[in-house]
Design a protein around this motif. Structure first.
Motif, PDB file in Angstrom:
ATOM      1  N   CYS A 164      21.311 -11.423   4.954  1.00 30.50           N
ATOM      2  CA  CYS A 164      22.596 -10.214   5.832  1.00 30.50           C
ATOM      3  C   CYS A 164      24.132 -10.634   6.000  1.00 30.50           C
ATOM      4  O   CYS A 164      23.930 -11.738   7.061  1.00 30.50           O
ATOM      5  N   PRO A 165      24.848 -10.103   5.394  1.00 30.95           N
ATOM      6  CA  PRO A 165      26.320 -10.012   5.936  1.00 30.95           C
ATOM      7  C   PRO A 165      26.407 -10.174   7.221  1.00 30.95           C
ATOM      8  O   PRO A 165      25.818  -9.257   8.242  1.00 30.95           O
ATOM      9  N   SER A 166      27.785 -10.265   7.951  1.00 34.74           N
ATOM     10  CA  SER A 166      27.707 -10.232   9.807  1.00 34.74           C
ATOM     11  C   SER A 166      28.790  -9.146   9.682  1.00 34.74           C
ATOM     12  O   SER A 166      27.889  -8.412  10.690  1.00 34.74           O
ATOM     13  N   GLY A 167      28.788  -8.953   8.750  1.00 39.30           N
ATOM     14  CA  GLY A 167      29.749  -7.174   8.476  1.00 39.30           C
ATOM     15  C   GLY A 167      28.563  -6.342   9.201  1.00 39.30           C
ATOM     16  O   GLY A 167      28.882  -5.127   9.540  1.00 39.30           O
ATOM     17  N   LYS A 168      27.376  -6.575   7.595  1.00 40.07           N
ATOM     18  CA  LYS A 168      26.747  -5.179   8.161  1.00 40.07           C
ATOM     19  C   LYS A 168      25.576  -5.073   9.249  1.00 40.07           C
ATOM     20  O   LYS A 168      25.110  -4.775   9.790  1.00 40.07           O
ATOM     21  N   LEU A 169      25.553  -6.794   9.924  1.00 40.38           N
ATOM     22  CA  LEU A 169      24.547  -6.970  10.533  1.00 40.38           C
ATOM     23  C   LEU A 169      25.511  -6.179  12.387  1.00 40.38           C
ATOM     24  O   LEU A 169      24.933  -5.428  12.722  1.00 40.38           O
ATOM     25  N   ALA A 170      26.546  -6.146  12.188  1.00 38.82           N
ATOM     26  CA  ALA A 170      27.368  -6.017  12.725  1.00 38.82           C
ATOM     27  C   ALA A 170      27.486  -4.491  13.008  1.00 38.82           C
ATOM     28  O   ALA A 170      27.527  -4.390  14.417  1.00 38.82           O
ATOM     29  N   GLU A 171      27.483  -4.170  11.802  1.00 39.01           N
ATOM     30  CA  GLU A 171      27.223  -2.574  12.050  1.00 39.01           C
ATOM     31  C   GLU A 171      25.974  -2.118  12.066  1.00 39.01           C
ATOM     32  O   GLU A 171      26.015  -0.908  13.287  1.00 39.01           O
ATOM     33  N   LYS A 172      24.829  -3.036  12.153  1.00 37.70           N
ATOM     34  CA  LYS A 172      23.685  -2.247  12.936  1.00 37.70           C
ATOM     35  C   LYS A 172      23.485  -2.195  14.063  1.00 37.70           C
ATOM     36  O   LYS A 172      22.443  -1.447  15.105  1.00 37.70           O
ATOM     37  N   LEU A 173      24.025  -3.984  14.869  1.00 43.16           N
ATOM     38  CA  LEU A 173      24.142  -3.653  15.876  1.00 43.16           C
ATOM     39  C   LEU A 173      25.020  -2.600  17.549  1.00 43.16           C
ATOM     40  O   LEU A 173      25.293  -2.992  17.863  1.00 43.16           O
TER      41      LEU A 173
END
Length: 136
Positions: free
Chosen positions: A28-37
């Protein structure tokens, strides 16, 4: 005791990131993770760095990179996450009585000991829960 470098907010976001990663089948890329959170990716990467150093997650750099759990959720205790984040349990100034002259030295020591005992209680409780417990 280790120097405390972050806050309970970091601990909470670390737990949330681990829960998202536990439900991902791939990196999971950090950008996708940040978006989810609903977080900024630069801030989240600081937190993820602590989790990588604690060997709770793995990181792969590059275009196809991202993050993934390094351990199974049932083997990650919340105390490990707490320790990785070096979370400051209480707000700044909580039971900070050493400089207050209105307390006798014995009372000051008792209040300082209480603060340390409270943190021990929290860590003991966190050792009893795993990331998998939060997923149920």
């Amino acid at each position: 005791m280790a120097e405390k470098v972050s806050s309970m907010k970091w601990f909470g976001l670390a737990l949330e990131a681990l829960l998202v990663l536990a439900n991902e089948d791939t990196l999971c890329p950090s950008g996708k993770l940040a978006e989810k959170l609903n977080s900024k990716s630069t801030f989240l990467r600081k937190i993820l760095t602590h989790l990588v150093k604690a060997e709770l997650i793995q990181a792969k750099e590059g275009r196809d990179g991202g993050y993934a759990l390094k351990k199974r959720p049932e083997t990650i205790t919340l105390a490990e996450v707490y320790d990785a984040m070096k979370a400051e349990t209480f707000p700044k100034g909580f039971l900070d009585v050493e400089s207050k002259e209105c307390f006798l030295p014995n009372t000051q020591a008792s209040l300082c000991n209480l603060r340390e005992e409270m943190e021990e209680w929290i860590v003991t409780g966190l050792k009893e829960k795993t990331l998998a417990d939060l997923m149920e």
